[in-house]
Design a protein around this motif. Structure first.
Motif, short mmCIF file in Angstrom:
data_model
loop_
_atom_site.label_atom_id
_atom_site.label_comp_id
_atom_site.label_asym_id
_atom_site.label_seq_id
_atom_site.Cartn_x
_atom_site.Cartn_y
_atom_site.Cartn_z
N ASP A 1 45.22 36.85 45.90
CA ASP A 1 45.18 35.63 46.70
C ASP A 1 43.71 35.06 46.84
O ASP A 1 43.85 33.71 47.00
CB ASP A 1 45.68 36.18 47.87
N PHE B 1 46.68 42.96 45.64
CA PHE B 1 47.11 41.60 45.76
C PHE B 1 46.54 40.69 46.59
O PHE B 1 46.38 39.44 46.27
CB PHE B 1 48.76 41.67 45.99
N HIS C 1 54.38 42.12 45.31
CA HIS C 1 53.62 43.33 46.17
C HIS C 1 54.94 43.81 47.07
O HIS C 1 55.05 45.05 47.36
CB HIS C 1 52.57 42.94 47.18
N ALA D 1 52.08 36.82 43.62
CA ALA D 1 51.19 38.22 43.94
C ALA D 1 52.11 38.77 45.15
O ALA D 1 52.27 40.10 45.29
CB ALA D 1 49.92 37.78 44.12
N ASN D 2 52.37 37.90 46.13
CA ASN D 2 52.70 38.63 47.48
C ASN D 2 54.44 38.83 47.07
O ASN D 2 54.67 40.04 47.77
CB ASN D 2 52.91 37.72 48.46
N HIS E 1 57.11 45.05 40.74
CA HIS E 1 56.65 44.41 39.64
C HIS E 1 57.91 43.83 38.72
O HIS E 1 57.79 43.27 37.76
CB HIS E 1 55.79 45.30 38.83
N TYR F 1 48.09 43.16 38.84
CA TYR F 1 48.83 42.86 40.07
C TYR F 1 48.26 43.36 41.33
O TYR F 1 48.58 42.65 42.43
CB TYR F 1 50.16 43.82 39.93
N GLU F 2 47.40 44.19 41.41
CA GLU F 2 46.72 44.58 42.61
C GLU F 2 45.07 44.82 42.34
O GLU F 2 44.83 44.84 41.36
CB GLU F 2 46.99 46.22 42.86
#
Length: 494
Positions: free
Chosen positions: A334, A330, A163, A159-160, A167, A327-328
């Motif tokens: 987490d 992010f 970001h 994910a990081n 993508h 995806y967001e």
């Protein structure tokens, strides 16, 4: 309060302690403030602690595969199968709760483990079969949870990466280092001596399960709003998108995923053994805990599974939070994945404690005079040395539990297929441990007449669940065989 929630006055001076022990040996424990009727320290568990243990065990990684499972079955069959499994789990768990004591529900002989209950009611070869299935399933769950935890840790890293890099970047990462990290954590927590002392870990894990389930639900709702409508179809993924045989296998595997999501019967008796002595009877308290926990988990399952399917339709990922349908933001992903990892640390211990206790009890009976098996070493828990509290370290416990965690971690590295492993575990454990043994023990304990209406209904329930188990196992094995064609141990990245 002292250890295990027992009041401090239960640890008197040496002379008083000797008198108390003598009374236990003579069986005079009925009115004791420190001991239960079986001579063990007072149990302090309640409906709420039992519910926390169950929720910790049940709302595990399975919840994140439910959107995928519903995608295989569709809007009609998906929720219907989920409700069916919740009812079967509650009903058979209630039957199993009645088997904690043999005879009278309040004063009968206690059965401390699932195997003890089977031995008291069925005996013979069934005890050995039950023991093998229960402990093999626990090993399987440990492997499944190691895989799931590593995927969540890997998802935080990805994910990081997405970001920062965008993508379009593959951000390929190996899951092996994360499995090792999870294994090291479990080696540490596995040294907690027994079930009574992990209530705090269960409560923390239960809170974490609600955290990530709520985040998954919220992200699903946001995605549905963004799509301006609900995705999916009445019958699930269509033939054409997949081959007819794949549709069959995937549908069967979905049954296994849902079964795994409700699987906790194999540790129900061990959880029940933490509940304080009657009144009310442990079985009544456990029934209430089962109602609360199954109702809560079913609500979360329906919300998370259905909302995930509504958000992504037939393209729902195998793991809602790590399949990167989202995806967001992010940082929220987490938080959710970190909550999954913390929860799985606790769930691993809740499941494995019965196996740890079984092996250690067997070793003590086999080699009662061995210092390695029975001896303890006081390890100070504070810098002040003797003035502080001490942890009683047992060398056998240290080496055996460490070896177990290492073994399950290595196997997880070899088979990191989340959905297929989850489906296979659910299939293998569902019928024998959740349905067959509870039904058979209930028939014996309550003396249900053969060929009576109740007997026939119970047998039909068992037969139907056997058919589901065999079909689900076949679907999961087919999935694993397909995965193995492209997988290289310790090399494949995600």
């Amino acid at each position: 309060m002292g250890e295990n929630g027992v009041p401090k006055h239960c640890y008197p001076a040496a002379a008083a302690a000797a008198m108390e022990v003598t009374s236990v040996e003579l069986g005079h424990t009925a009115g004791s403030k420190c001991y239960d009727d079986d001579g063990r320290l007072k149990r302090t568990g309640t409906m709420w602690t039992a519910s926390a243990h169950i929720i910790t065990a049940v709302i595990g990684s399975g919840v994140l595969s439910l959107a995928w499972a519903i995608a295989q079955l569709g809007w009609v069959a998906g929720p219907a199968v989920m409700l069916l499994f919740s009812f079967v789990t509650y009903y058979t768990s209630a039957l199993l709760a009645d088997c904690y004591r043999s005879g009278d529900a309040c004063t009968g002989k206690r059965n401390y483990t699932y195997m003890d209950a089977v031995n008291a009611n069925l005996s013979g070869i069934k005890v050995q079969i039950c023991g093998f299935l229960q402990y093999a399933n626990i090993v399987g769950v440990a492997i499944g949870y190691t895989i799931a935890a590593s995927i969540s840790m890997l998802a935080i890293k990805k994910a990081n990466c997405f970001h920062v890099e965008g993508h379009g970047d593959p951000c390929s990462i190996s899951s092996t280092p994360y499995m090792i990290i999870f294994g090291v954590a479990e080696i540490f927590f596995s040294q907690i001596p027994d079930f009574d002392q992990i209530s705090w870990l269960s409560i923390l894990a239960a809170v974490m399960s609600f955290t990530y389930s709520t985040i998954g639900l919220g992200l699903g709702i946001v995605q549905v709003v963004a799509n301006k409508g609900v995705q999916g179809s009445l019958t699930g993924i269509s033939v054409g998108a997949v081959t007819p045989i794949d549709k069959v296998w995937r549908s069967l595997q979905a049954f296994g995923d849902i079964a795994f999501a409700y699987s906790y019967s194999l540790i129900l008796i061990e959880i029940q053994d933490t509940i304080r002595a009657p009144p009310p009877s442990e079985s009544k308290v456990m029934r209430r805990a089962t109602i609360v926990s199954v109702a809560v988990t079913t609500l979360f399952y329906m919300l998370c599974g259905c909302m995930g399917y509504a958000a992504f339709g037939d393209n729902a990922p195998g793991n809602l939070l790590t399949g990167f349908g989202f995806y967001e933001p992010f940082w929220l992903l987490d938080v959710a994945n970190a909550a999954i990892v913390v929860h799985l640390v606790g769930a691993y211990q809740v499941y494995c404690q019965p196996l740890f206790a079984f092996v250690e009890k067997w070793a003590q009976q086999r080699w009662p005079k061995s210092k390695y098996i029975t001896g303890e070493v006081d390890v100070p828990l504070s810098l002040s040395g003797s003035a502080g509290r001490c942890y009683k370290m047992n060398l056998f416990r240290l080496t055996w539990r460490t070896a177990f965690v290492v073994a399950t971690t290595v196997v997880s590295m070899l088979l990191p297929f989340f959905n297929d492993v989850v489906g296979l575990l659910g299939a293998l454990g569902f019928w024998p441990l959740t349905v067959y043994f509870p039904v058979e023990m209930y028939i014996v304990q309550k003396k249900v007449p053969r060929w009576s209406t109740r007997w026939v209904c119970l047998q039909l329930l068992s037969l139907a669940c056997l058919i589901i188990t065999v079909a689900s196992a076949a679907g999961s094995v087919a999935g694993i065989m397909s995965d193995l064609k492209v997988y290289k141990p310790f090399v494949t990245t995600y």
